[in-house]
Design an enzyme around this catalytic site. Structure first.
Site, PDB file in Angstrom:
ATOM      1  N   SER A  72      87.548  38.984  35.042  1.00  0.00           N
ATOM      2  CA  SER A  72      87.012  37.786  35.678  1.00  0.00           C
ATOM      3  C   SER A  72      87.318  37.858  37.154  1.00  0.00           C
ATOM      4  O   SER A  72      88.352  38.379  37.569  1.00  0.00           O
ATOM      5  CB  SER A  72      87.665  36.556  35.060  1.00  0.00           C
ATOM      6  OG  SER A  72      87.601  35.467  35.970  1.00  0.00           O
ATOM      7  N   GLN A 132      45.848  42.715  24.582  1.00  0.00           N
ATOM      8  CA  GLN A 132      46.517  43.457  25.650  1.00  0.00           C
ATOM      9  C   GLN A 132      47.952  42.947  25.838  1.00  0.00           C
ATOM     10  O   GLN A 132      48.817  43.671  26.317  1.00  0.00           O
ATOM     11  CB  GLN A 132      45.722  43.302  26.949  1.00  0.00           C
ATOM     12  CG  GLN A 132      46.256  44.099  28.101  1.00  0.00           C
ATOM     13  CD  GLN A 132      45.215  44.254  29.194  1.00  0.00           C
ATOM     14  OE1 GLN A 132      44.221  44.959  29.021  1.00  0.00           O
ATOM     15  NE2 GLN A 132      45.414  43.588  30.309  1.00  0.00           N
ATOM     16  N   GLU A 146      79.039  40.436  23.646  1.00  0.00           N
ATOM     17  CA  GLU A 146      78.364  39.178  24.012  1.00  0.00           C
ATOM     18  C   GLU A 146      76.908  39.420  24.385  1.00  0.00           C
ATOM     19  O   GLU A 146      76.013  38.650  24.029  1.00  0.00           O
ATOM     20  CB  GLU A 146      79.080  38.515  25.191  1.00  0.00           C
ATOM     21  CG  GLU A 146      80.389  37.865  24.822  1.00  0.00           C
ATOM     22  CD  GLU A 146      81.122  37.365  26.060  1.00  0.00           C
ATOM     23  OE1 GLU A 146      81.110  36.156  26.275  1.00  0.00           O
ATOM     24  OE2 GLU A 146      81.678  38.184  26.805  1.00  0.00           O
ATOM     25  N   LYS A 159      92.017  37.664  32.433  1.00  0.00           N
ATOM     26  CA  LYS A 159      90.898  37.758  31.509  1.00  0.00           C
ATOM     27  C   LYS A 159      90.430  39.187  31.269  1.00  0.00           C
ATOM     28  O   LYS A 159      90.425  40.024  32.151  1.00  0.00           O
ATOM     29  CB  LYS A 159      89.691  36.967  32.050  1.00  0.00           C
ATOM     30  CG  LYS A 159      89.879  35.483  32.058  1.00  0.00           C
ATOM     31  CD  LYS A 159      89.870  34.857  30.667  1.00  0.00           C
ATOM     32  CE  LYS A 159      88.498  34.788  30.056  1.00  0.00           C
ATOM     33  NZ  LYS A 159      87.599  33.897  30.798  1.00  0.00           N
ATOM     34  N   ASN A 161      38.712  50.023  22.092  1.00  0.00           N
ATOM     35  CA  ASN A 161      39.305  49.181  21.040  1.00  0.00           C
ATOM     36  C   ASN A 161      40.003  50.002  19.958  1.00  0.00           C
ATOM     37  O   ASN A 161      41.125  49.687  19.557  1.00  0.00           O
ATOM     38  CB  ASN A 161      38.237  48.273  20.420  1.00  0.00           C
ATOM     39  CG  ASN A 161      37.666  47.295  21.434  1.00  0.00           C
ATOM     40  OD1 ASN A 161      38.169  47.212  22.567  1.00  0.00           O
ATOM     41  ND2 ASN A 161      36.637  46.568  21.053  1.00  0.00           N
ATOM     42  N   SER A 184      46.258  46.302  33.002  1.00  0.00           N
ATOM     43  CA  SER A 184      47.457  46.482  32.174  1.00  0.00           C
ATOM     44  C   SER A 184      48.161  47.794  32.486  1.00  0.00           C
ATOM     45  O   SER A 184      49.174  48.124  31.882  1.00  0.00           O
ATOM     46  CB  SER A 184      47.090  46.437  30.687  1.00  0.00           C
ATOM     47  OG  SER A 184      46.052  47.358  30.414  1.00  0.00           O
ATOM     48  N   HIS A 226      83.433  29.684   5.713  1.00  0.00           N
ATOM     49  CA  HIS A 226      83.532  28.505   6.607  1.00  0.00           C
ATOM     50  C   HIS A 226      84.501  28.760   7.767  1.00  0.00           C
ATOM     51  O   HIS A 226      85.064  27.823   8.309  1.00  0.00           O
ATOM     52  CB  HIS A 226      83.970  27.257   5.847  1.00  0.00           C
ATOM     53  CG  HIS A 226      83.235  27.037   4.566  1.00  0.00           C
ATOM     54  ND1 HIS A 226      82.064  26.310   4.483  1.00  0.00           N
ATOM     55  CD2 HIS A 226      83.480  27.484   3.308  1.00  0.00           C
ATOM     56  CE1 HIS A 226      81.634  26.304   3.228  1.00  0.00           C
ATOM     57  NE2 HIS A 226      82.472  27.020   2.489  1.00  0.00           N
ATOM     58  N   ASN A 231      87.046  40.252  29.278  1.00  0.00           N
ATOM     59  CA  ASN A 231      85.927  39.658  28.543  1.00  0.00           C
ATOM     60  C   ASN A 231      85.136  40.698  27.750  1.00  0.00           C
ATOM     61  O   ASN A 231      84.832  41.762  28.280  1.00  0.00           O
ATOM     62  CB  ASN A 231      84.991  38.953  29.523  1.00  0.00           C
ATOM     63  CG  ASN A 231      85.690  37.817  30.242  1.00  0.00           C
ATOM     64  OD1 ASN A 231      86.582  37.183  29.689  1.00  0.00           O
ATOM     65  ND2 ASN A 231      85.300  37.583  31.486  1.00  0.00           N
TER      66      ASN A 231
HETATM   67  N1  ARG Z   1      43.777  47.461  27.913  1.00  0.00           N
HETATM   68  C1  ARG Z   1      43.154  47.020  26.703  1.00  0.00           C
HETATM   69  C2  ARG Z   1      44.231  46.538  25.722  1.00  0.00           C
HETATM   70  O1  ARG Z   1      45.351  46.753  25.946  1.00  0.00           O
HETATM   71  C3  ARG Z   1      42.408  48.149  26.079  1.00  0.00           C
HETATM   72  C4  ARG Z   1      41.246  47.711  25.240  1.00  0.00           C
HETATM   73  C5  ARG Z   1      40.210  47.042  26.047  1.00  0.00           C
HETATM   74  N2  ARG Z   1      39.021  46.826  25.324  1.00  0.00           N
HETATM   75  C6  ARG Z   1      38.074  45.991  25.765  1.00  0.00           C
HETATM   76  N3  ARG Z   1      37.002  45.899  25.043  1.00  0.00           N
HETATM   77  N4  ARG Z   1      38.218  45.330  26.856  1.00  0.00           N
HETATM   78  O2  ARG Z   1      43.934  45.929  24.722  1.00  0.00           O
END
Ligand code: ARG
Length: 480
Positions: A294, A339, A307, A300, A127, A40, A173, A302
């Protein structure tokens, strides 16, 4: 979405091939495909500052309770200072092999300061670490967003103040209903965004609780002092249950819900700008800076900016749905599913900030009202028919009967292609003997708006009052 200054994460950089933080349990390393799949760091490196701040607070607390030595703490502080500088300067090479922002930083810290870096993770888990990082990051984003939202409100108030007496048709309306002032119409949006500000402040209260100390899920056997960590990081209180603290992301969902409502308001405003700036309405002119031409139709102009604001609301609503679905079937406690909370959350923040800023700028610098066109439209749609009915009621006719009388008068006027106000009083009197020479006072647009003279009404003096009240409320909240 990711920090543009940061160096790209390289799957084949120096860290790949090295043991990962949990590899002791495994006979062989994960395949490169799996490493890439589960990494990640490509997006969560945006949490780096929060991660470092959280780690420092954790390390200081561990030192206070005697788990870390002051020498280790000094090493960690020194290493983190270097890391922070490298990250800010974009010199830091993120490693996909090291999975996420947490492992990247911990590993680099250890490379810099040795064993002290390895001791940092005592009494915590990724965690509670990631839950803390996201909350800290989001709180900072909220604190940056709140004044921008107030700036948008202030821009609306300023424009409203210049148009407390400008009359345009109010619609239901999308049919002309009753005349209102442009200032009143703008303050309707200010009222919506004021509630968004309230929702944001309320959401912040629940974001700003500290998960750290919950460790993987059950807490830790070390004698931690969570309150002192909360104080150092500016959290209002502790998450009261370790399982809930690592498992739930309802604070992010709540933010996405707030953001969706705010985007819905922005989108409605944008939609009106699109309508108003179209030649048919012609109520406003958008300055060229906010429009495009345009490639094929030379005439035009726009309204791309409104938008796009309208269009971008879709992705924010999508992120809210994504976060809800992400969460809904997860058993307690933490699952890697979580994640997936980051990209929707990051994009929600980015999109909302962008849309709020550009709309504020457009209102302040790119929008010119065309009162003559507004007035023309208000004079064409029998907008004062209700005023005539009210006039008859004041003369003693029951409202339902008055409604009927005016409906017949409108039909007659319509067949002759003129407005009610253009019918002579004696002709109008044919529809009710109660109609006298004074009737034209109530049929004027000015008379109509001025008569709605109560709190929340469109009378110019009430609009001036409402603008002043909104201005005062924005200042009391801290101003832009
Ligand atoms: N990259 C993980 C997330 O975004 C961090 C936590 C990962 N914990 C684990 N027990 N694999 O949630």
């Amino acid at each position: 979405m990711t920090d543009p200054k940061a160096a790209p994460a390289d799957p084949k950089d120096g860290s790949s091939g090295q043991a990962s933080a949990w590899s002791g349990r495994f006979a062989e390393p994960v395949s490169e495909r799996v490493a890439r799949f589960q990494a990640s760091v490509g997006f969560d490196r945006r949490l780096a500052e929060a991660d470092i701040d959280g780690s420092l607070a954790h390390a200081r607390m561990l030192t206070r309770v005697g788990v870390l030595s002051s020498g280790d703490l000094a090493a960690i502080e020194r290493g983190m200072a270097t890391l922070r500088e490298d990250i800010r300067a974009g010199r830091y090479a993120w490693s996909v092999a090291d999975e996420d922002v947490h492992f990247n930083i911990e590993k680099r810290l250890t490379a810099l300061v040795g064993d002290a870096g390895k001791r940092l993770h005592t009494g915590r888990s990724r965690n509670d670490q990631v839950a803390t990082d996201v909350r800290l990051w989001l709180r900072r984003e909220i604190d940056a967003l709140a004044p921008r939202l107030r700036a948008l409100r202030l821009a609306l108030v300023s424009l409203a103040e210049r148009h407390t007496d400008t009359i345009l048709p109010g619609y239901t309306h999308l049919q002309v209903a009753q005349p209102v002032t442009f200032g009143h119409h703008l303050l309707a949006y200010e009222a919506m965004f004021a509630r968004d500000s309230e929702r944001l402040a309320d959401c912040r209260r629940r974001v700003n609780r500290l998960p750290l100390g919950s460790a993987a899920l059950a807490g830790t056997s070390f004698p931690i002092d969570r309150e002192s960590v909360a104080r150092e990081l500016g959290f209002d209180s502790l998450c009261p249950n370790s399982l809930d603290a690592v498992a739930d992301r309802d604070f992010a969902i709540e933010f996405a819900a707030f953001a969706s409502i705010a985007m819905m308001h922005l989108s409605r405003f944008a939609e009106e700008l699109v309508l108003w700036s179209s030649p048919r309405f012609g109520f406003v002119r958008l300055s060229d800076r906010y429009c495009t031409g345009s490639s094929i139709m030379p005439q035009k102009k726009n309204p791309d900016v409104p938008e796009l604001v309208r269009g971008k609301s879709a992705r924010v609503f999508g992120h809210l749905a994504a976060l809800l679905v992400l969460m809904k079937a997860q058993p307690l406690t933490y699952n890697k599913d979580n994640q997936e909370d980051k990209e929707p959350l990051f994009d929600t923040v980015d999109t909302l900030v962008d849309c709020v800023e550009i709309t504020a700028d457009l209102v302040a610098n790119g929008l010119e009202a065309v009162p003559a066109r507004m007035r023309e439209a208000a004079s064409e749609g029998y907008a004062t028919a209700t005023d005539l009915a009210d006039y008859l009621v004041r003369k003693g006719l029951p409202f339902r009967d008055a409604h009927e009388v005016v409906a017949r008068a409108v039909r007659a006027a319509e067949s002759r292609g003129v407005d009610l106000a253009r019918l002579p009083a004696d002709e109008l009197a044919a529809y009710s003997p109660l109609i006298g020479a004074d009737v034209h006072d109530v049929l004027t647009l000015e008379g109509s708006v001025a008569s709605r003279d109560h709190p929340g009404g469109t009378a110019p003096r009430r609009v001036r009052e409402a603008a002043a009240a909104a201005r005062a409320a924005i200042a009391a909240e801290g101003g832009p």
